[in-house]
Design a protein around this motif. Structure first.
Motif, PDB file in Angstrom:
ATOM      1  N   LEU A  35       3.304   7.387   6.059  1.00  0.00           N
ATOM      2  CA  LEU A  35       1.652   8.365   7.257  1.00  0.00           C
ATOM      3  C   LEU A  35       0.324   8.103   6.034  1.00  0.00           C
ATOM      4  O   LEU A  35      -0.569   8.014   5.389  1.00  0.00           O
ATOM      5  CB  LEU A  35       1.974   9.810   7.737  1.00  0.00           C
ATOM      6  N   PRO A  36      -1.143   8.121   7.396  1.00  0.00           N
ATOM      7  CA  PRO A  36      -2.511   7.673   6.202  1.00  0.00           C
ATOM      8  C   PRO A  36      -3.048   8.899   5.684  1.00  0.00           C
ATOM      9  O   PRO A  36      -3.779   8.983   5.383  1.00  0.00           O
ATOM     10  CB  PRO A  36      -3.357   6.947   7.815  1.00  0.00           C
ATOM     11  N   LEU A  37      -1.939  10.418   6.691  1.00  0.00           N
ATOM     12  CA  LEU A  37      -2.938  11.400   5.604  1.00  0.00           C
ATOM     13  C   LEU A  37      -1.857  11.840   5.053  1.00  0.00           C
ATOM     14  O   LEU A  37      -1.503  12.877   4.826  1.00  0.00           O
ATOM     15  CB  LEU A  37      -3.134  12.547   6.718  1.00  0.00           C
ATOM     16  N   ASP A  67       1.449  16.107  12.452  1.00  0.00           N
ATOM     17  CA  ASP A  67       0.690  14.915  12.514  1.00  0.00           C
ATOM     18  C   ASP A  67       2.027  13.674  12.443  1.00  0.00           C
ATOM     19  O   ASP A  67       3.443  13.604  12.436  1.00  0.00           O
ATOM     20  CB  ASP A  67       1.159  14.407  10.559  1.00  0.00           C
ATOM     21  N   SER A 120       1.228  10.614  13.835  1.00  0.00           N
ATOM     22  CA  SER A 120       0.850   8.920  13.271  1.00  0.00           C
ATOM     23  C   SER A 120       2.461   7.912  13.629  1.00  0.00           C
ATOM     24  O   SER A 120       1.698   7.010  13.288  1.00  0.00           O
ATOM     25  CB  SER A 120       0.186   9.192  12.498  1.00  0.00           C
ATOM     26  N   VAL A 175      -4.507   7.561  13.574  1.00  0.00           N
ATOM     27  CA  VAL A 175      -3.659   8.823  12.582  1.00  0.00           C
ATOM     28  C   VAL A 175      -3.791   9.389  14.098  1.00  0.00           C
ATOM     29  O   VAL A 175      -4.835   9.799  15.150  1.00  0.00           O
ATOM     30  CB  VAL A 175      -4.426   9.579  11.898  1.00  0.00           C
ATOM     31  N   PRO A 204      -8.360   5.215  11.528  1.00  0.00           N
ATOM     32  CA  PRO A 204      -8.304   6.105   9.914  1.00  0.00           C
ATOM     33  C   PRO A 204      -8.833   7.157   9.312  1.00  0.00           C
ATOM     34  O   PRO A 204      -8.023   8.205   8.832  1.00  0.00           O
ATOM     35  CB  PRO A 204      -6.945   5.287   9.865  1.00  0.00           C
ATOM     36  N   GLY A 244      -9.143  11.028  10.357  1.00  0.00           N
ATOM     37  CA  GLY A 244      -7.777  12.024   9.918  1.00  0.00           C
ATOM     38  C   GLY A 244      -8.332  12.575   9.538  1.00  0.00           C
ATOM     39  O   GLY A 244      -8.339  13.756   9.910  1.00  0.00           O
TER      40      GLY A 244
END
Lengths: 367, 121
Positions: A10-12, A54, A56, A147, A201, A204
């Motif tokens: 995940l981007p986060l 999340d 995403s 995100v 992103p 996010g």
């Protein structure tokens, strides 16, 4: 420990690591399963206040162009032209046999602009399917990298407003583009009021921090997402609905309007018409196991005489129901609420009673 | 009294020829909130590696294996009524069963606390 080495990140992810998440694989992604409070507290907090998820891993697909509506009219049992601007509708991609390739939410953002929200596990299939159907249509299919966060629970609206999101006039199953590259809909998969917000992103982390800032919302993992959606009676694609199940047997024909059924023209229309004429062979229902022992996906069902009587497709413990809850398919003759069936668990047959869905009333904001 | 550990995250506390068995604190953390515990019948004979107990979390069911051969002499009925006891006291009040050891030499194959701690580190 689950090996999450080959999974998409995940981007986060860093935010989840910092929050103490325990990760596991789901649909090819390394996902937060739980956070330190644990699935029970996370679930109950979402129903009592608000949870931030999340999501995403799910895919946002923009469909635009002069024939965007015509393309979706072919791809889904849906009349996109009948949607008002900002209106969302639950729909499907079907096989020619009317099996469910995926279930989707489609929002009309403009006269020639639609957002499709697809499940993580089917994203690649969905994009390929839609792109291949798009040949011959003057429409573009654009999978987006976003995100995607879901804020769910009775405090979601006040938290979103405090975080600076303009939610005025946004009611359940409507979506807008509040800023360039942003998509926000009033929807979710918990049975509660809430929002799903997709952002580029780079926006996010800021969005997540703004939504968590007041301390009312907390991160919720995939484990509680599953128990929340099960209590809400919502299907998980790949489990409760699959390419081998169809909207007739799954009790999802409410999502296909009569004019669309009569007009046909979508992929799977012919098979769906035949299935509709023949009537459902089985029915998707809820189950309440007697006692405390959960009955899980894959458990076989039997009637009082020991004859096979269907399958459980999702099952677990419902923290808000304070009891085990499950969902599955039974022959239509055994689908009446209160019918006692028996689920086979580790060689024992446990009594379960057929229960209407959802287990916990929906609390959507309809304006 | 010695406490030993298995690769499958059970602990076994030996007192003479009777041993108490449960899951480790690490195991309960991994499983998350437990909602159901299926205990064996007293008197049942188990072999090392047999599934003696099933613990169920919100999400999944998991077997708890007998660390050694023996006969079940007692079960912790408190955890059947309140499975969360296993979360709050996995290596204490949340014990699962007691057993009479059939072959104490099997204990030699288990880990001590230090070895277990380094395994899960």
């Amino acid at each position: 420990m689950t090996d999450t080495g080959d999974l998409k990140r995940l981007p986060l992810e860093e935010l989840h690591v910092a929050a103490g998440a325990r990760f596991g694989g789901f649909a090819g992604w390394s996902m937060p399963l739980t956070y330190p409070p644990g699935v029970m507290k996370e679930h109950l907090h979402t129903r009592r206040a608000a949870g931030l998820f999340d999501i995403s891993h799910m895919k946002l697909i923009l469909v635009e162009g002069p024939q965007a509506a015509a393309l979706l009219r072919r791809a889904c049992p849906l009349d996109p032209e009948a949607l008002e601007l900002t209106q969302s509708k639950y729909s499907f991609f079907l096989t020619e046999e009317a099996g469910i390739i995926d279930d989707l939410i489609i929002t009309r953002l403009g006269p020639e602009r639609f957002m499709v929200v697809a499940n993580a596990g089917n994203a690649a299939t969905d994009v390929a399917h839609l792109t291949s159907l798009a040949e011959g249509f003057d429409a573009k299919v654009k999978p987006l990298d976003r995100v995607f966060l879901a804020l769910q629970g009775p405090a979601a609206a006040s938290i979103a407003a405090k975080a600076g999101l303009d939610i005025s006039g946004l009611t359940f199953m409507h979506g807008v583009e509040p800023r360039p590259g942003w998509f926000m809909s009033r929807s979710g998969y918990t049975g509660e009021d809430g929002f799903e917000i997709g952002v580029p992103p780079e926006d996010g982390a800021g969005l997540a921090e703004a939504l968590l800032a007041g301390g009312e919302a907390m991160w919720i993992g995939l484990a509680a997402r599953d128990s929340l959606r099960l209590e809400a009676g919502l299907c998980l694609h790949g489990q409760d609905i699959t390419p081998e199940t169809n909207p007739v047997d799954a009790g999802l024909m409410w999502a296909i309007t009569k004019p669309v059924r009569e007009a046909g023209g979508f992929v799977g229309a012919k098979a769906l018409a035949a299935l509709t004429a023949q009537g459902p062979r089985s029915k998707r229902v809820g189950f309440r196991p007697e006692g405390r022992q959960p009955v899980r996906a894959g458990a076989k069902l039997f009637d009082a005489d020991g004859n096979p009587a269907g399958d459980v497709t999702s099952g677990g413990f419902g923290p808000s129901a304070e009891a085990p809850v499950a969902m599955g398919y039974v022959p239509t003759a055994l689908a009446a609420p209160g019918t006692t069936l028996f689920a086979e668990v580790r060689g024992n047959r446990l009594p379960v009673s057929v229960h209407s869905l959802p287990f916990v009333p929906h609390r959507y904001f309809k304006g | 009294m010695t406490v030993l550990f298995t690769q499958d995250h059970e602990w076994i506390r030996v007192d003479g020829d009777i041993a108490t068995v449960g899951i480790t604190n690490h195991a309960q953390e991994q499983l998350g909130d437990l909602v159901f515990v299926e205990l064996p019948e007293v008197g049942r004979k188990v072999a090392k590696g047999d599934a003696a107990v099933v613990v169920e979390s919100v999400k999944a069911a998991s077997d708890v294996y007998a660390p050694v051969d023996g006969e079940i002499t007692a079960v912790n009925d408190a955890v059947a009524g309140e499975p969360a006891l296993v979360n709050s006291g996995a290596e204490g009040d949340g014990w699962l069963w007691k057993m009479k050891l059939a072959d104490p030499s099997q204990l030699d194959g288990l880990m001590d606390a230090k070895a277990y701690a380094s395994m899960i580190a």
